[in-house]
Design a protein around this motif. Structure first.
Motif, PDB file in Angstrom:
ATOM      1  N   ALA A 159       0.696  -1.327   0.110  1.00 51.98           N
ATOM      2  CA  ALA A 159      -0.159  -0.011  -0.116  1.00 51.98           C
ATOM      3  C   ALA A 159       0.711   1.395  -0.007  1.00 51.98           C
ATOM      4  N   HIS A 160       1.851   1.324   0.704  1.00 52.39           N
ATOM      5  CA  HIS A 160       2.699   2.609   1.031  1.00 52.39           C
ATOM      6  C   HIS A 160       3.244   2.804  -0.422  1.00 52.39           C
ATOM      7  N   ALA A 161       3.629   1.858  -1.176  1.00 53.22           N
ATOM      8  CA  ALA A 161       4.509   2.319  -2.513  1.00 53.22           C
ATOM      9  C   ALA A 161       3.421   2.693  -3.513  1.00 53.22           C
ATOM     10  N   LEU A 162       2.167   2.888  -3.455  1.00 52.01           N
ATOM     11  CA  LEU A 162       1.136   3.273  -3.980  1.00 52.01           C
ATOM     12  C   LEU A 162       1.032   4.897  -3.755  1.00 52.01           C
ATOM     13  N   LEU A 163       1.656   5.401  -2.508  1.00 48.09           N
ATOM     14  CA  LEU A 163       1.370   6.685  -2.299  1.00 48.09           C
ATOM     15  C   LEU A 163       2.486   7.352  -3.117  1.00 48.09           C
ATOM     16  N   LEU A 164       3.229   7.078  -3.989  1.00 47.66           N
ATOM     17  CA  LEU A 164       4.050   7.958  -4.793  1.00 47.66           C
ATOM     18  C   LEU A 164       3.058   8.700  -5.871  1.00 47.66           C
ATOM     19  N   ASP A 165       2.014   8.143  -6.109  1.00 43.49           N
ATOM     20  CA  ASP A 165       1.157   9.012  -7.061  1.00 43.49           C
ATOM     21  C   ASP A 165      -0.373   9.364  -6.287  1.00 43.49           C
ATOM     22  N   THR A 186      -4.230  12.975  -0.824  1.00 42.50           N
ATOM     23  CA  THR A 186      -3.372  13.983  -0.360  1.00 42.50           C
ATOM     24  C   THR A 186      -4.032  14.782   0.951  1.00 42.50           C
ATOM     25  N   LEU A 187      -5.343  14.963   0.874  1.00 42.17           N
ATOM     26  CA  LEU A 187      -6.117  15.636   1.777  1.00 42.17           C
ATOM     27  C   LEU A 187      -6.241  14.861   2.886  1.00 42.17           C
ATOM     28  N   GLY A 188      -6.419  13.637   2.839  1.00 43.72           N
ATOM     29  CA  GLY A 188      -6.515  12.695   3.959  1.00 43.72           C
ATOM     30  C   GLY A 188      -5.346  12.512   4.713  1.00 43.72           C
ATOM     31  N   PHE A 189      -4.320  12.525   3.976  1.00 43.43           N
ATOM     32  CA  PHE A 189      -2.880  12.554   4.639  1.00 43.43           C
ATOM     33  C   PHE A 189      -2.672  13.922   5.242  1.00 43.43           C
ATOM     34  N   ALA A 190      -2.915  15.003   4.760  1.00 46.00           N
ATOM     35  CA  ALA A 190      -2.737  16.212   5.478  1.00 46.00           C
ATOM     36  C   ALA A 190      -3.703  16.351   6.622  1.00 46.00           C
ATOM     37  N   LEU A 223      12.927   3.904   7.348  1.00 47.94           N
ATOM     38  CA  LEU A 223      13.052   2.440   7.429  1.00 47.94           C
ATOM     39  C   LEU A 223      12.088   1.793   6.395  1.00 47.94           C
ATOM     40  N   GLY A 224      11.500   2.624   5.421  1.00 42.62           N
ATOM     41  CA  GLY A 224      10.851   2.065   4.426  1.00 42.62           C
ATOM     42  C   GLY A 224       9.320   1.562   4.697  1.00 42.62           C
ATOM     43  N   LEU A 225       8.805   1.849   6.095  1.00 42.70           N
ATOM     44  CA  LEU A 225       7.632   1.242   6.493  1.00 42.70           C
ATOM     45  C   LEU A 225       6.493   2.177   5.704  1.00 42.70           C
ATOM     46  N   VAL A 226       6.460   3.488   5.417  1.00 45.68           N
ATOM     47  CA  VAL A 226       5.635   4.128   4.454  1.00 45.68           C
ATOM     48  C   VAL A 226       6.560   4.890   3.479  1.00 45.68           C
ATOM     49  N   HIS A 227       5.751   5.457   2.309  1.00 51.07           N
ATOM     50  CA  HIS A 227       6.474   6.303   1.718  1.00 51.07           C
ATOM     51  C   HIS A 227       5.560   7.612   1.485  1.00 51.07           C
ATOM     52  N   LEU A 228       6.430   8.740   2.036  1.00 50.71           N
ATOM     53  CA  LEU A 228       5.644   9.924   2.019  1.00 50.71           C
ATOM     54  C   LEU A 228       5.664  10.763   0.374  1.00 50.71           C
ATOM     55  N   PRO A 229       4.931  11.647   0.476  1.00 53.88           N
ATOM     56  CA  PRO A 229       4.735  12.296  -0.636  1.00 53.88           C
ATOM     57  C   PRO A 229       6.303  12.945  -0.983  1.00 53.88           C
ATOM     58  N   ASP A 230       6.593  13.039  -2.407  1.00 55.39           N
ATOM     59  CA  ASP A 230       7.836  13.398  -2.685  1.00 55.39           C
ATOM     60  C   ASP A 230       8.096  14.685  -1.895  1.00 55.39           C
ATOM     61  N   THR A 231       7.390  15.707  -2.069  1.00 53.60           N
ATOM     62  CA  THR A 231       7.551  17.038  -1.197  1.00 53.60           C
ATOM     63  C   THR A 231       8.100  16.929  -0.018  1.00 53.60           C
ATOM     64  N   LEU A 232       7.781  15.839   0.984  1.00 54.91           N
ATOM     65  CA  LEU A 232       7.876  15.794   2.389  1.00 54.91           C
ATOM     66  C   LEU A 232       9.150  14.461   2.479  1.00 54.91           C
ATOM     67  N   GLN A 233       9.729  14.198   1.734  1.00 52.73           N
ATOM     68  CA  GLN A 233      10.722  13.219   1.598  1.00 52.73           C
ATOM     69  C   GLN A 233      11.925  13.820   2.611  1.00 52.73           C
ATOM     70  N   ALA A 292      -0.250   7.746   6.131  1.00 58.63           N
ATOM     71  CA  ALA A 292       0.429   7.331   4.776  1.00 58.63           C
ATOM     72  C   ALA A 292       0.351   6.253   4.137  1.00 58.63           C
ATOM     73  N   GLU A 293      -0.533   5.246   4.912  1.00 64.11           N
ATOM     74  CA  GLU A 293      -1.148   3.882   4.400  1.00 64.11           C
ATOM     75  C   GLU A 293      -2.343   3.938   3.593  1.00 64.11           C
ATOM     76  N   TYR A 294      -3.345   4.854   4.610  1.00 60.73           N
ATOM     77  CA  TYR A 294      -4.832   4.658   4.078  1.00 60.73           C
ATOM     78  C   TYR A 294      -5.302   6.238   4.397  1.00 60.73           C
ATOM     79  N   PRO A 295      -4.918   7.062   3.382  1.00 61.81           N
ATOM     80  CA  PRO A 295      -5.269   8.387   3.787  1.00 61.81           C
ATOM     81  C   PRO A 295      -6.723   8.523   3.714  1.00 61.81           C
ATOM     82  N   LEU A 296      -7.570   8.057   2.791  1.00 69.43           N
ATOM     83  CA  LEU A 296      -8.948   8.178   2.834  1.00 69.43           C
ATOM     84  C   LEU A 296      -9.614   7.707   3.980  1.00 69.43           C
ATOM     85  N   LEU A 297      -9.269   6.632   4.474  1.00 71.81           N
ATOM     86  CA  LEU A 297      -9.920   6.139   5.856  1.00 71.81           C
ATOM     87  C   LEU A 297      -9.449   7.015   6.997  1.00 71.81           C
TER      88      LEU A 297
END
Length: 227
Positions: free
Chosen positions: A16-22, A28-32, A56-66, A178-183
């Motif tokens: 799931a976290h790998a899909l957060l690249l896009d 993004t609103l859910g993440f915020a 640690l590779g547990l999540v993948h943040l948006p590029d602007t927050l790397q 990071a994993e389930y932003p909509l939830l």
């Protein structure tokens, strides 16, 4: 393959976290929203948890927050978190700390949200920043109110319990965002409702205490004169 194409199976199999690249704008609103509510409770824990999970590779943040995974940012956030972790356990010191961070947590949440939206139009980024600041201010207000009420109790257990619960909630919300932003967006809406109800209840309680104190102070001179 149950009606799914090879490409569809590949997408399902991706963590799931790998899909957060896009992330979509709604994700993004859910993440915020998730990180904003967490920042209102403990902004240093939010930044440290997000950066460490990314590293640690547990999540993948948006590029602007790397940048949150950068050692300097992690070190500074971790150091400030340790200071807050200690201050948060001391009655009245925690309330003073919260008072100071009224001017830190909401702006920091706004900055994180603004950065998370990346290349969207400027007006949307500013709107998201204002929303994030409001969410953080609400969770911060609930935390500060609960701590002020807990400080009226002589035992220190309530402060420790509240502090540990808040820290755990921060880590949970960062991971969920990071994993389930909509939830996470749905969870934050429920938390905001509970926070507002808590603030209202504690505000009424504080007014009742103030009224009792004023009545007692008015009747005290009279009783002294009678005796």
């Amino acid at each position: 393959m149950g009606g799914l194409t090879q490409r569809e199976w590949e997408v399902v199999a991706v963590p799931a976290h790998a899909l957060l690249l896009d992330m979509s704008p709604l994700e993004t609103l859910g993440f915020a929203l998730g990180t904003s509510f967490a920042s209102g409770l403990n902004v240093y824990a939010t930044v440290a948890a997000a950066g460490l999970m990314q590293r640690l590779g547990l999540v993948h943040l948006p590029d602007t927050l790397q940048v949150l995974a950068h050692p300097i940012v992690l070190g500074l956030a971790g150091t400030l978190f340790i200071i807050e972790f200690i201050a948060d356990k001391i009655p009245y010191v925690d309330s003073a700390w919260d008072a100071v961070h009224t001017f830190i947590r909401p702006p920091a949440a706004a900055v994180l949200s603004y950065s998370a939206f990346g290349n969207v139009p400027e007006e949307w980024k500013l709107g998201a920043a204002l929303l994030a600041g409001s969410v953080a201010l609400t969770s911060h207000g609930a935390k500060a109110s609960a701590r002020a009420a807990a400080n009226t109790s002589p035992e220190p257990v309530s402060n420790w319990a509240l502090s540990l619960f808040e820290d755990g909630l921060v880590v949970f919300l960062v991971w969920m965002a990071a994993e389930y932003p909509l939830l996470t967006a749905g969870i934050v809406i429920v938390l905001l409702i509970l926070a507002v109800l808590l603030i209202r209840k504690l505000w009424k309680f504080s007014r009742q205490l103030a009224d009792r104190f004023r009545k007692r102070s008015k009747t005290q001179p009279t009783s002294t004169t009678v005796t």
